[in-house]
Write a protein that holds these residues in place. Structure first.
Motif, mmCIF file in Angstrom:
data_model
loop_
_atom_site.group_PDB
_atom_site.id
_atom_site.type_symbol
_atom_site.label_atom_id
_atom_site.label_comp_id
_atom_site.label_asym_id
_atom_site.label_seq_id
_atom_site.Cartn_x
_atom_site.Cartn_y
_atom_site.Cartn_z
ATOM 1 N N ASN A 4 39.575 15.348 13.480
ATOM 2 C CA ASN A 4 38.575 16.401 13.541
ATOM 3 C C ASN A 4 39.197 17.772 13.782
ATOM 4 O O ASN A 4 38.550 18.783 13.583
ATOM 5 N N LYS A 5 40.446 17.816 14.207
ATOM 6 C CA LYS A 5 41.099 19.084 14.488
ATOM 7 C C LYS A 5 41.944 19.587 13.330
ATOM 8 O O LYS A 5 42.480 20.672 13.395
ATOM 9 N N PHE A 6 42.087 18.802 12.281
ATOM 10 C CA PHE A 6 42.910 19.234 11.153
ATOM 11 C C PHE A 6 42.166 20.308 10.379
ATOM 12 O O PHE A 6 41.041 20.123 9.947
ATOM 13 N N LYS A 7 42.823 21.426 10.201
ATOM 14 C CA LYS A 7 42.222 22.543 9.470
ATOM 15 C C LYS A 7 42.887 22.683 8.110
ATOM 16 O O LYS A 7 44.073 22.423 7.962
ATOM 17 N N SER A 8 42.131 23.115 7.139
ATOM 18 C CA SER A 8 42.671 23.406 5.818
ATOM 19 C C SER A 8 43.024 24.888 5.753
ATOM 20 O O SER A 8 42.402 25.706 6.424
ATOM 21 N N LEU A 9 44.012 25.182 4.939
ATOM 22 C CA LEU A 9 44.420 26.565 4.705
ATOM 23 C C LEU A 9 44.380 26.798 3.211
ATOM 24 O O LEU A 9 44.977 26.045 2.440
#
Length: 64
Positions: A4-9
């Motif tokens: 849930n903490k993985f962010k996309s860039l």
């Protein structure tokens, strides 16, 4: 890593996002089997997609 903490860039030329097992074929075709890319990695070019699948399973499991 908490999934849930993985962010996309995302930029105009690049998208960094979470890996999925269904990315295996594309990864093999573009990166895993490339001699040009492998000279900058810790592994030799993959001869079979099964080698890439093992690597992808390891990476994807780190998201869980």
């Amino acid at each position: 890593m908490n999934k849930n903490k993985f962010k996309s860039l995302k930029t105009e030329r690049l998208i960094l996002r979470k890996l999925y097992l269904n990315d295996t074929k594309q990864y093999f075709d573009i990166i895993g089997s490339s001699k040009q890319v492998s000279k900058y990695t810790l592994w030799e070019p993959h001869k079979e997609i099964k080698e890439t699948e093992v690597l992808m399973r390891e990476w994807v499991s780190q998201y869980e």
